[in-house]
Every structure is written in structure tokens, then in C-alpha cells.
Design an enzyme around this catalytic site. Sequence first.
Site, PDB file in Angstrom:
ATOM      1  N   HIS A   3     -10.443  -5.908  -2.582  1.00 32.20           N
ATOM      2  CA  HIS A   3     -11.086  -5.715  -2.251  1.00 32.20           C
ATOM      3  C   HIS A   3     -12.739  -5.094  -2.593  1.00 32.20           C
ATOM      4  O   HIS A   3     -12.297  -3.516  -2.997  1.00 32.20           O
ATOM      5  CB  HIS A   3     -10.679  -4.805  -1.295  1.00 32.20           C
ATOM      6  N   ASN A  49       2.023  -4.856  -3.256  1.00 32.48           N
ATOM      7  CA  ASN A  49       0.932  -5.245  -3.712  1.00 32.48           C
ATOM      8  C   ASN A  49       0.112  -4.783  -2.256  1.00 32.48           C
ATOM      9  O   ASN A  49       0.482  -3.354  -1.899  1.00 32.48           O
ATOM     10  CB  ASN A  49       0.592  -6.347  -2.036  1.00 32.48           C
ATOM     11  N   GLU A 103       0.316  -1.267   0.101  1.00 27.60           N
ATOM     12  CA  GLU A 103      -0.449   0.601   0.333  1.00 27.60           C
ATOM     13  C   GLU A 103       1.120   1.154  -0.157  1.00 27.60           C
ATOM     14  O   GLU A 103       0.549   2.174   1.351  1.00 27.60           O
ATOM     15  CB  GLU A 103      -0.995   0.407   1.339  1.00 27.60           C
ATOM     16  N   GLU A 157      -6.299 -10.573  -1.345  1.00 27.23           N
ATOM     17  CA  GLU A 157      -6.849  -9.963  -0.899  1.00 27.23           C
ATOM     18  C   GLU A 157      -8.419 -10.067  -0.903  1.00 27.23           C
ATOM     19  O   GLU A 157      -9.085  -9.475  -0.590  1.00 27.23           O
ATOM     20  CB  GLU A 157      -6.549  -8.914  -0.067  1.00 27.23           C
ATOM     21  N   ASP A 191     -12.365 -10.027  -2.078  1.00 24.70           N
ATOM     22  CA  ASP A 191     -12.999 -10.075  -1.316  1.00 24.70           C
ATOM     23  C   ASP A 191     -15.000  -9.266  -2.224  1.00 24.70           C
ATOM     24  O   ASP A 191     -13.911  -8.103  -2.319  1.00 24.70           O
ATOM     25  CB  ASP A 191     -13.633 -10.008   0.236  1.00 24.70           C
TER      26      ASP A 191
END
Length: 341
Positions: A231, A195, A154, A259, A261
Amino acid sequence: MKGPAFIVLAVLLGAHGVFAQLNVLAKLAGKQYFGSAVDNPALSDVPYRRQLSNWLDFGQITASNTLKWETVEAQRGVFNFTGGDEILALAKRNKQLVRGHTCVWHSQLAPWVEAGNFSAKELTKIIEDHCGTIVRHYRGDICKQQVHWDVVNEAFEDDGTFRQTVFYKTLGKQYFETALRVARKADPKTKLYLNDYNVEGLNAKSDAYYNLIKELKAKKVPIDGFGVQGHLILGRVPTTIKENFQRFADLGVDIAITELDIRMELPVTPEKLEQQKKDYETVIAACKAVKRCIGVTIWDYTDKYSWVPSWFEGEGAALPWDEDLKKKPAYYGIAKAWVGL
Ligand SMILES: *[C@@H]1O[C@H](CO)[C@@H](O)[C@H](O)[C@H]1NC(C)=O
Ligand SMILES: *[C@@H]1O[C@H](CO)[C@@H](O)[C@H](O)[C@H]1NC(C)=O
């Protein structure tokens, strides 16, 4: 085991819920794994742990919290690998691959790193000690299942500017090189990733990563992959995922969805679950279509342990298994997309 007959059999059984298989289908689609994140406290939940350990669904796991700086090196030079070792031991028993998450990140950072007002020279040493120690601890020749490290997490804002972290403010973009080089030295075989979130499609933030990775490669700094967190929000999956992944592949790095979702506003309805199924299908199909998209990790597998409700008020139900560990339509969307139906 490859071949069309096996695929048909797997899909038929899977469609009837007889045979759990997201990892098997990912591998048949040419990927290295389908996996899930896990946080250590959930491991005492026996039914949860049993499903997490099902290799047919999960060929990879990521420790969602226990390898973050505040946990691993809460005090300078004092490393605590208890939680990480627990996850690695489980992965080893289950024959699952592991993603190491994460070396350098501004959040969940041990407070001493920012409070110290360190000089560039000292902060460089701190990054080298931190990343070097944790990557070395889990290096592949000790833990055969180690595959990836999210070396920097990030690092950009959504507008594509560098996030003003203590690392950037002290070291400028040199810190990427510092962290990547020390990680490579600590484990020559592990794959090194940058990432981030909101980089699924073409946009200013994914452009920033594209340019940075290009620059790092030109300078021969070790970088193997781009981790796209994924995400996402129901009904708002970007339309340019495939094009975006392909340009990174063309640059010579792997892509992993790290990650995934897809959250929705509560309450859950059958319509929303159908939309969620389609959305998961869209994302998995994009990964399937790009050869260098090598695997997909969901950010835990059940709504029971999702991070979403505590971060986004009124939202949840983001994962393919519900709170009772029952498969949702999203599960079958993922399976279908791997097969390419
Ligand atoms: C190390 O971490 C574990 C949990 O991850 C915790 O239970 C333990 O107290 C920690 N040890 C030290 C010395 O802080
Ligand atoms: C941080 O260090 C710099 C010099 O290294 C010094 O000028 C500055 O006052 C320090 N800031 C704090 C808050 O201690």
C-alpha cells in the site's frame, strides 16, 4: 507460447489496448500470476465482474473481506463460508488461483475473541479451530485453485516490535507457530505466508520479519512465504525493494506482493498519473528482478472499488483502472515493467 516473438506481439497489441494482458506478461516474466482483490458486493456489477474474470489480466484473486474472522466465524464455532465460496467458485470458473486472506489478524476480528478473556490454552484452541477449519474448507485437493494463505496478518508495529494484539498478549510469539502448524496440517499443499504493510523496503519492520522467519525456519515451523502488501504513496516508493526481497529469497521463502496500490492526493492530474505509472513500474521491476517474487496482487483493480478514499481523506485514484473501468497510464507501466522495456 513463450519466446520473443510472442512477447513482442503481446506488447504491441497491449500498447494499443487491443489485448488485455497483465497476467500473461507476468507469466512470461516467469511469475505465477498477476491478480486482483475483490469484495463480494462488487460481483453484482456486471462490467466489473467481466473484467475481473479476464484471465489475460488476472490469473489470481483474493477475497478482500469475506474470509476475515468477523465474517467467517462471527460466533464461536459457527462458520459462514457463503462469501468465500462465492469467490472460490468464480475463481474456479475463471481458472484463477486464489490467496486465502486471512487466518489470524487483530483487525476485523470477531469481538468474542477479545471479549472472552481466554487463557493461553483456550486461545490456542480457538486459533487451531479457526485456522484449521477455514484452511481445511478450501484445501487444495478440493479447490484445485487454492495457492496461498496469509496465516498471520500485520503482526508487527512499524518500529519492529510485536504488535500488542490479544494473540501476542496472551500467547507471546508462540501463536505464529500454532497458526502455521495447524494450517499446514489442514492443507499440506497450500503455501503459508506472513503478510504486512510498510515492509516493502529495508527497515525496522522488515528486519523484524526477517528475524522471525529465520527463527521459524530454524525451528522447522512451516513457513513458505512473505507477503508484502504494497500500500504505497505516489512518489514515495522505497528504493530498497529489490534488496529487501532478495534477502528473504536467500532465507528460503517466496515473496508475493499481495495488496498493491499507489494512492495520490486528489484531484488527479496528468502529471500525477505519469508519476503513478513510473511508481508501478518500479515496484513490478523489483518483483521481476527477484526470482522468488512469485506474483503480484493489486488491492482491487479499479478506483471505483478502492478502499483508499474511505481510509485516507482527500486521497484516491490508487489503481490501474479508473472509476469507469478505463485503463490508466499505470496499466501500461505494469505491462512495460513485466516485459522489461
Ligand atoms: C453468511 O454470510 C452471508 C454473506 O456473506 C450472509 O448473507 C448470510 O446472512 C450469512 N449467514 C448467516 C447464517 O449468518
Ligand atoms: C481475565 O482472566 C484472568 C485470569 O484468567 C483474571 O485474573 C482477570 O481478572 C480477568 N479479566 C477480566 C477483565 O475478566
